[in-house]
Design a protein around this motif. Structure first.
Motif, mmCIF file in Angstrom:
data_model
loop_
_atom_site.group_PDB
_atom_site.id
_atom_site.type_symbol
_atom_site.label_atom_id
_atom_site.label_comp_id
_atom_site.label_asym_id
_atom_site.label_seq_id
_atom_site.Cartn_x
_atom_site.Cartn_y
_atom_site.Cartn_z
ATOM 1 N N ALA A 480 -17.266 12.985 42.636
ATOM 2 C CA ALA A 480 -17.984 12.080 41.736
ATOM 3 C C ALA A 480 -17.729 10.614 42.022
ATOM 4 O O ALA A 480 -18.496 9.756 41.588
ATOM 5 C CB ALA A 480 -17.589 12.377 40.282
ATOM 6 N N ILE A 481 -16.667 10.304 42.746
ATOM 7 C CA ILE A 481 -16.210 8.919 42.817
ATOM 8 C C ILE A 481 -17.023 8.075 43.796
ATOM 9 O O ILE A 481 -17.321 8.481 44.917
ATOM 10 C CB ILE A 481 -14.703 8.849 43.167
ATOM 11 C CG1 ILE A 481 -14.144 7.452 42.944
ATOM 12 C CG2 ILE A 481 -14.441 9.355 44.573
ATOM 13 C CD1 ILE A 481 -14.122 7.033 41.511
ATOM 14 N N GLY A 482 -17.419 6.911 43.329
ATOM 15 C CA GLY A 482 -18.045 5.890 44.153
ATOM 16 C C GLY A 482 -17.488 4.542 43.732
ATOM 17 O O GLY A 482 -16.666 4.458 42.812
ATOM 18 N N MET A 483 -17.922 3.479 44.363
ATOM 19 C CA MET A 483 -17.331 2.170 44.087
ATOM 20 C C MET A 483 -18.399 1.164 43.673
ATOM 21 O O MET A 483 -19.508 1.155 44.210
ATOM 22 C CB MET A 483 -16.594 1.656 45.327
ATOM 23 C CG MET A 483 -15.975 0.276 45.154
ATOM 24 S SD MET A 483 -15.111 -0.270 46.646
ATOM 25 C CE MET A 483 -13.691 0.804 46.617
ATOM 26 N N TYR A 484 -18.048 0.324 42.714
ATOM 27 C CA TYR A 484 -18.920 -0.778 42.272
ATOM 28 C C TYR A 484 -18.094 -2.052 42.366
ATOM 29 O O TYR A 484 -17.043 -2.169 41.738
ATOM 30 C CB TYR A 484 -19.368 -0.540 40.831
ATOM 31 C CG TYR A 484 -20.490 -1.439 40.368
ATOM 32 C CD1 TYR A 484 -21.780 -0.941 40.203
ATOM 33 C CD2 TYR A 484 -20.281 -2.776 40.074
ATOM 34 C CE1 TYR A 484 -22.813 -1.745 39.750
ATOM 35 C CE2 TYR A 484 -21.301 -3.594 39.639
ATOM 36 C CZ TYR A 484 -22.575 -3.078 39.475
ATOM 37 O OH TYR A 484 -23.596 -3.891 39.041
ATOM 38 N N GLU A 485 -18.571 -3.033 43.154
ATOM 39 C CA GLU A 485 -17.783 -4.237 43.411
ATOM 40 C C GLU A 485 -18.566 -5.504 43.085
ATOM 41 O O GLU A 485 -19.776 -5.474 42.855
ATOM 42 C CB GLU A 485 -17.312 -4.270 44.865
ATOM 43 C CG GLU A 485 -16.012 -3.526 45.109
ATOM 44 C CD GLU A 485 -14.811 -4.179 44.423
ATOM 45 O OE1 GLU A 485 -14.973 -5.229 43.776
ATOM 46 O OE2 GLU A 485 -13.712 -3.623 44.529
ATOM 47 N N TYR A 486 -17.836 -6.641 43.124
ATOM 48 C CA TYR A 486 -18.383 -7.956 42.761
ATOM 49 C C TYR A 486 -17.921 -8.986 43.803
ATOM 50 O O TYR A 486 -17.038 -9.788 43.550
ATOM 51 C CB TYR A 486 -17.881 -8.380 41.372
ATOM 52 C CG TYR A 486 -18.209 -7.426 40.265
ATOM 53 C CD1 TYR A 486 -19.281 -7.667 39.411
ATOM 54 C CD2 TYR A 486 -17.450 -6.282 40.053
ATOM 55 C CE1 TYR A 486 -19.588 -6.793 38.380
ATOM 56 C CE2 TYR A 486 -17.742 -5.402 39.031
ATOM 57 C CZ TYR A 486 -18.808 -5.656 38.194
ATOM 58 O OH TYR A 486 -19.107 -4.793 37.185
ATOM 59 N N PHE A 487 -18.554 -8.954 44.949
ATOM 60 C CA PHE A 487 -18.110 -9.827 46.033
ATOM 61 C C PHE A 487 -18.851 -11.169 46.066
ATOM 62 O O PHE A 487 -18.711 -11.917 47.026
ATOM 63 C CB PHE A 487 -18.295 -9.117 47.377
ATOM 64 C CG PHE A 487 -17.408 -7.918 47.556
ATOM 65 C CD1 PHE A 487 -16.032 -8.047 47.519
ATOM 66 C CD2 PHE A 487 -17.943 -6.661 47.754
ATOM 67 C CE1 PHE A 487 -15.205 -6.948 47.681
ATOM 68 C CE2 PHE A 487 -17.133 -5.554 47.920
ATOM 69 C CZ PHE A 487 -15.757 -5.695 47.880
ATOM 70 N N PHE A 488 -19.646 -11.479 45.034
ATOM 71 C CA PHE A 488 -20.528 -12.649 45.101
ATOM 72 C C PHE A 488 -19.838 -13.929 44.619
ATOM 73 O O PHE A 488 -20.253 -14.556 43.666
ATOM 74 C CB PHE A 488 -21.811 -12.393 44.296
ATOM 75 C CG PHE A 488 -21.584 -12.094 42.834
ATOM 76 C CD1 PHE A 488 -21.770 -13.080 41.874
ATOM 77 C CD2 PHE A 488 -21.204 -10.841 42.420
ATOM 78 C CE1 PHE A 488 -21.581 -12.802 40.525
ATOM 79 C CE2 PHE A 488 -21.023 -10.562 41.079
ATOM 80 C CZ PHE A 488 -21.203 -11.546 40.127
ATOM 81 N N THR A 489 -18.821 -14.371 45.280
ATOM 82 C CA THR A 489 -18.154 -15.611 44.904
ATOM 83 C C THR A 489 -18.318 -16.656 45.997
ATOM 84 O O THR A 489 -18.373 -16.333 47.182
ATOM 85 C CB THR A 489 -16.653 -15.372 44.647
ATOM 86 O OG1 THR A 489 -16.015 -16.612 44.398
ATOM 87 C CG2 THR A 489 -15.988 -14.696 45.823
ATOM 88 N N ALA A 490 -18.394 -17.912 45.585
ATOM 89 C CA ALA A 490 -18.522 -19.008 46.537
ATOM 90 C C ALA A 490 -17.198 -19.706 46.777
ATOM 91 O O ALA A 490 -17.158 -20.728 47.448
ATOM 92 C CB ALA A 490 -19.554 -20.025 46.055
ATOM 93 N N ALA A 491 -16.118 -19.189 46.225
ATOM 94 C CA ALA A 491 -14.805 -19.754 46.516
ATOM 95 C C ALA A 491 -14.338 -19.228 47.870
ATOM 96 O O ALA A 491 -14.685 -18.114 48.258
ATOM 97 C CB ALA A 491 -13.804 -19.360 45.433
ATOM 98 N N PRO A 492 -13.554 -20.002 48.614
ATOM 99 C CA PRO A 492 -13.022 -19.495 49.885
ATOM 100 C C PRO A 492 -12.269 -18.189 49.651
ATOM 101 O O PRO A 492 -11.492 -18.073 48.695
ATOM 102 C CB PRO A 492 -12.074 -20.606 50.340
ATOM 103 C CG PRO A 492 -12.567 -21.830 49.655
ATOM 104 C CD PRO A 492 -13.104 -21.367 48.329
ATOM 105 N N ALA A 493 -12.515 -17.205 50.479
ATOM 106 C CA ALA A 493 -11.910 -15.897 50.251
ATOM 107 C C ALA A 493 -11.943 -15.078 51.532
ATOM 108 O O ALA A 493 -12.723 -15.353 52.446
ATOM 109 C CB ALA A 493 -12.642 -15.154 49.136
ATOM 110 N N MET A 494 -11.097 -14.075 51.575
ATOM 111 C CA MET A 494 -11.108 -13.078 52.642
ATOM 112 C C MET A 494 -10.979 -11.710 51.956
ATOM 113 O O MET A 494 -9.900 -11.149 51.829
ATOM 114 C CB MET A 494 -9.971 -13.334 53.633
ATOM 115 C CG MET A 494 -10.103 -14.662 54.367
ATOM 116 S SD MET A 494 -8.748 -15.030 55.514
ATOM 117 C CE MET A 494 -9.149 -13.927 56.873
ATOM 118 N N PHE A 495 -12.126 -11.200 51.503
ATOM 119 C CA PHE A 495 -12.148 -9.965 50.728
ATOM 120 C C PHE A 495 -12.172 -8.708 51.584
ATOM 121 O O PHE A 495 -11.851 -7.621 51.101
ATOM 122 C CB PHE A 495 -13.389 -9.929 49.826
ATOM 123 C CG PHE A 495 -13.368 -10.917 48.703
ATOM 124 C CD1 PHE A 495 -12.207 -11.179 47.998
ATOM 125 C CD2 PHE A 495 -14.527 -11.580 48.326
ATOM 126 C CE1 PHE A 495 -12.195 -12.085 46.943
ATOM 127 C CE2 PHE A 495 -14.531 -12.475 47.277
ATOM 128 C CZ PHE A 495 -13.359 -12.735 46.589
#
Length: 641
Positions: A480-495
């Protein structure tokens, strides 16, 4: 014109195309200028907005500016451009072959391939319904051609590998190149892979004015293409963005990176929905918690509404209905069956959708202990879902199981999707129906800097820690497991590094899909942008590209993906940008530094903690300046500036 309801012909849904069937604009877009026929339009498609789901099958292309019949729509053979008065003769060798009446996604795949060949070479690759004898090669689009040629029979392992997936195959047999998948989505991705096989075309941000990288060539060597076959680790890879429901540039870009969007096909199938289907979007039917109870014909009763602060919230549009009421559950199931009585011709999943709120019914019955199937009793520790999400999770998934039973009894091969979010993020104390697929959201008390499996400290709304939550989902409900993410940031990042580890954990468990919220890359940003996040692509284009690649296969080397991106985008300035990220990552990946960050973290906080305090601001600025000075790519230079 359709005169029903006093509708003027200007309200008809239209999509305009160029000579090569490339979608130019639609008249129900947010952009007002697209209500008029683009000057380079060759064809227009009309859709009746009050028709049934599948009216799009009956729509036809008609000339927009040329008095000629359209050979593809009429099923006649020959090159499209041959039908145009004064058409160009600057042809690319070879031809693309489409069957008459091909699926709209196959037509889109062919049109995309033609467009990018023209972008690279300046020459048009003709599209035909039947191959011509003197063509240098034939690119046959779609599974039907492969089946006719016996490829699937001669190579049963190939057919078995692709079956039921979005996987692609590019197979060359002499002058014939077969680009196909087991599904039309796979066929779209096959043409994406085909272009990668013959060029260095790289679309690294969804803005064609600033985001394309390729080496111009006179012609592309399709005649010596090597076979390529691959399937995704996750069956479904998708995204959403808020505000404008249609961003053609982003939708085209997403296809180039092997993932799609989801959409809800309504009874009134509009130009926007035709666009969605042709781009391979996943079709979802269903409704949210409240909608299934109140939107499908039953006369609502006062006691069905949630009780908050001792009052029934009649007419509310957030939260949950009174799920302890047997009539509410029965009405939910009845509504599910009503939807299933008349579904679209094609749909991928039934969506049991959330209301974005912590509000749950606080009536005495909803707060009573739940007797579980195994005889255990789950007590309500607090009336507020924020204080006891586990109790509300179990209550919600018990109703979800009833929804899944109803769907599975009629469509045993269709999943029921829902969001494991806020109070449904904890694993419930009941076993889920086999049809249920959840998108697990660690929002919003995790940090996106590090993998969830490292975050074992109790936090607000997650008293057991996110690591324990995630591990339990993967252990007890792996299907059943899947992932929901929020990668929409404009701050400097290395996700990408943390994302890769999270995705691998899901994949190891047998996870079914991955999803992220994002932003498009034009001047029409949404409220979801949270202000400066509207500049996401200016700051974090690289991680968006990397994470899209990891959606397909999370076991790829992230360092290698970063190196490839820097070289392909910045060229001569790649070394300076490698130094930029080497400096930035020193604090970003420092486990001893406790700064917490997710999509809501204010950008100034990130700059302060990871750039100003480590005293690397000037060094990073110098890296960008040197790279901008060295790169020969105008798009990369603009991006750096």
């Amino acid at each position: 014109a359709d005169t029903r309801k006093g509708v003027h012909s200007e309200c008809m849904n239209r999509i305009w195309y160029d000579r090569d069937l490339r979608e130019l604009a639609m008249n129900n877009s947010r952009h007002l200028e697209t209500y008029q026929c683009p000057t380079n339009a060759a064809y227009v498609r009309f859709l009746i907005p009050w028709s049934r789901y599948d009216n799009f099958r009956e729509c036809r292309l008609v000339p927009a500016r040329f008095y000629t019949s359209h050979p593809y729509a009429s099923g006649k053979g020959g090159k499209f451009a041959d039908r145009f008065k004064g058409g160009t003769t600057n042809w690319h060798p070879g031809e693309v072959v489409l069957k008459p009446g091909a699926d709209c996604r196959e037509v889109f795949a062919a049109a995309e391939l033609v467009r990018e060949v023209k972008t690279i070479t300046g020459k048009r690759l003709p599209i035909v319904n039947a191959p011509t004898i003197n063509a240098a090669f034939h690119i046959r689009i779609g599974r039907a051609f492969a089946a006719e040629a016996g490829i699937l029979d001669r190579e049963p392992k190939l057919a078995a590998k692709l079956k039921g997936t979005d996987g692609y195959a590019v197979i060359r047999k002499g002058k014939d190149i077969y680009a196909f998948g087991d599904t039309p989505r796979g066929t779209i991705l096959a043409t994406v892979k085909l272009l990668e096989c013959v060029s260095d075309f790289y679309w690294w941000r969804p803005n064609r004015d600033c985001g394309l990288s390729f080496t111009p060539q006179a012609t592309l060597d399709f005649a010596h293409v090597k076979d390529a076959v691959d399937v995704p680790v996750f069956p479904r890879r998708s995204f959403t963005y808020g505000g404008n429901p249609c961003s053609p540039a982003y939708d085209d870009w997403a296809v180039r990176h092997y993932f799609f969007r989801g959409y809800h096909p309504p009874r009134a199938f509009t130009a926007q929905h035709y666009h969605a289907k042709s781009h391979g979007f996943y079709a979802q039917i269903g409704d949210n918690f409240l909608g299934l109870v109140f939107n499908h014909g039953a006369e609502a009763k006062e006691e069905w509404w949630p009780m908050i602060n001792k009052q029934r919230q009649i007419g509310t549009r957030v939260g949950q209905p009174c799920y302890s009421n047997p009539e509410v559950v029965a009405e939910t199931v009845r509504s599910v069956n009503t939807i299933l009585d008349d579904p679209p011709e094609e749909w991928d999943s039934f969506c049991f959708d959330y209301s974005d709120s912590w509000l749950c019914c606080e009536c005495p019955e909803c707060l009573k202990p739940i007797t579980l199937p195994d005889g255990r009793v789950q007590e309500c520790k607090h009336m507020l879902a924020t204080k006891d999400p586990h109790f509300r999770s179990t209550r919600t998934y018990m109703v979800a199981n009833e929804v899944a039973k109803a769907v599975a009894s009629r469509y045993p091969d269709k999943p029921v999707t829902m969001l494991a979010y806020i109070y449904t993020a904890p694993k419930p104390e009941v076993k889920l129906h086999p049809a249920i697929r959840v998108s697990y959201a660690t929002y919003d008390t995790t940090t996106m800097r590090f993998p969830t499996r490292e975050q074992d400290r109790p936090v607000l709304y997650a008293p057991e820690g996110w690591a324990q939550r995630t591990e339990r989902w993967c252990r007890e409900e792996p299907q059943a497991i899947g992932m929901y993410e929020y990668f929409f940031t404009a701050a400097p990042a290395m996700f990408a590094e943390a994302a890769a580890t999270n995705l691998q954990q899901m994949a190891d468990a047998g996870g079914w899909g991955v999803h992220s919220q994002t932003q498009w890359d034009d001047n029409w940003k949404s409220a979801e942008s949270f202000g400066k996040n509207s500049q996401m692509w200016d700051i974090n284009a690289m991680d968006q590209v990397l994470i899209a690649a990891l959606f397909w296969n999370p076991y790829q080397d992230v360092d290698a993906l970063r190196s490839e991106f820097l070289k392909r985008v910045y060229g001569e300035g790649a070394a300076d940008m490698e130094e930029y990220y080497r400096l930035f990552r020193q604090r970003w990946f420092d486990r001893s530094y406790p700064a917490w960050m997710n999509c809501h973290t204010p950008c100034p906080d990130v700059y302060t903690r990871f750039i100003i305090e480590p005293r690397i601001e000037q060094k990073l600025y110098d890296c960008i300046t040197r790279a901008s000075r060295k790169t020969s790519s105008a798009a990369a230079k603009r991006h750096l500036e």
